[in-house]
Design an enzyme around this catalytic site. Structure first.
Site, short mmCIF file in Angstrom:
data_model
loop_
_atom_site.label_atom_id
_atom_site.label_comp_id
_atom_site.label_asym_id
_atom_site.label_seq_id
_atom_site.Cartn_x
_atom_site.Cartn_y
_atom_site.Cartn_z
N PRO A 2 10.85 11.78 -13.67
CA PRO A 2 11.15 12.84 -14.63
C PRO A 2 11.80 12.30 -15.90
CG PRO A 2 11.90 13.44 -12.44
CD PRO A 2 11.52 12.01 -12.40
N GLU A 3 11.11 12.48 -17.01
CA GLU A 3 11.73 12.22 -18.30
C GLU A 3 12.08 13.59 -18.88
OE1 GLU A 3 11.65 9.34 -20.70
OE2 GLU A 3 10.47 7.84 -19.62
N HIS A 91 12.56 14.41 2.94
CA HIS A 91 13.11 14.30 1.59
C HIS A 91 13.40 15.64 0.93
CE1 HIS A 91 12.23 10.14 2.10
NE2 HIS A 91 10.94 10.28 1.93
N ARG A 114 13.95 9.25 -3.47
CA ARG A 114 14.83 8.10 -3.74
C ARG A 114 16.30 8.48 -3.86
NH1 ARG A 114 10.72 4.24 -7.12
NH2 ARG A 114 9.13 4.45 -5.53
#
Length: 276
Positions: A2-3, A91, A114
């Site tokens: 994600p930017e 997750h 992550r």
DNA sequence: ACCGGCTCCTGAAGGC
DNA sequence: TGCCTTCAGGAGCCGG
């Protein structure tokens, strides 16, 4: 990863359902994100109503009467709505069980393989939170432009690519868009920031705005992903000019794109279009 | 003040 | 074919 455009798209996607929704329950399956999810988060949020959904840098700010839920997607985080009682998958770390205004209950589910993301609570005004207090201007705001970029880089001997990714100078410019903006501005990522001229800074600020705005526009088409139980929200593949294209031909001049490392990050540039 | 390096984590990619 | 190793990456934080 994600930017800023992905975070903005996420914000726009969740905002209509989330705003004015009541939080009925909070489930934290894994609190070990970048920082521990506060143990008292559930008690803090349950029964409260969402007043606003905004964004600062890459932080999503979910406003309540008594404070702000700060959510960061890190590298691999995503938010989506799923029907109540949807079994969590691997997750899926956090759920907000919601009663939206005038709609059936739904669940806002956070997945982050992550676990570089964050879920934090701040009782005061969000702009005073330590993570937000020292942030530079938003890249798409009028506060950011060539003059600002010129001024804050005068004493920086660090490479311009690394300066762009310094959140104290300007927020929301991640690795991908730093590389892309430098390409479109014709500036090599290794140039010391202080060596940029006024003209360079004006051009670079404009390419940053253009590249981010274009990505946000492209993200609008993925908003439908937020309404169903469907797939991954908000992330969109675009055509990049240099990012991830080491060894390939420059789309402008055909020269071979070069990859280097700068401060533990990959940089890419065209040696012909970005001569220095 | 500035700047480089470390750190968290796991999926993907690469090597043999 | 499969296992093992390496690596990427946002960004705060620390040490020089």
């Amino acid at each position: 990863m994600p930017e800023l455009p992905e975070v903005e798209t996420t914000k726009r996607g969740v905002s209509p359902t989330l705003t004015r929704a009541r939080v009925d329950a909070v489930t934290v399956r894994c609190a070990a994100l970048r920082w521990p999810v506060p143990p008292e988060l559930a008690a803090t949020l349950e029964g409260a109503t969402v007043l606003s959904v905004t964004r600062r840098a890459k932080y999503l700010l979910i406003g309540f009467a008594h404070g702000t839920l700060i959510v960061h997607l890190g590298m691999s985080g995503s938010l989506r709505f799923v029907p109540p009682d949807t079994p969590p998958e691997k997750h899926d770390h956090v759920d907000l069980v919601l009663s939206p205004e005038g709609a059936m209950p739904t669940v806002l589910r956070y997945r982050d393989p992550r676990r570089f993301g964050a879920w934090l609570w701040h009782a005061g005004a969000p702009e005073h939170h330590p993570l937000l207090a020292r942030l530079g201007p938003e890249p798409l705001s009028d506060a950011f432009g060539g003059e600002h970029l010129y001024r804050v880089t005068r004493n920086k001997s660090v490479a311009i690519k690394q300066a762009l990714m310094d959140n104290a100078l300007v927020v929301g410019v991640g690795n991908i868009y730093a590389n892309e903006a430098l390409f479109h501005a014709g500036i090599r990522p290794t140039r010391p920031a202080k060596r940029l001229t006024r003209g360079d800074c004006a051009r670079l600020a404009e390419t940053i705005k253009a590249v981010l705005a274009r990505a946000i526009e492209a993200g609008g088409s993925s908003l439908r992903d937020f309404v169903g139980a469907g797939g991954e929200p908000g992330y969109f593949q675009q055509t990049y000019y240099v990012y991830g294209r080491a060894g390939e031909a420059c789309r402008h001049c055909g020269a071979t794109i070069v990859a280097i490392r700068q401060g533990q990050r990959s940089s890419y540039y065209c040696p012909h279009c970005q001569p220095c």
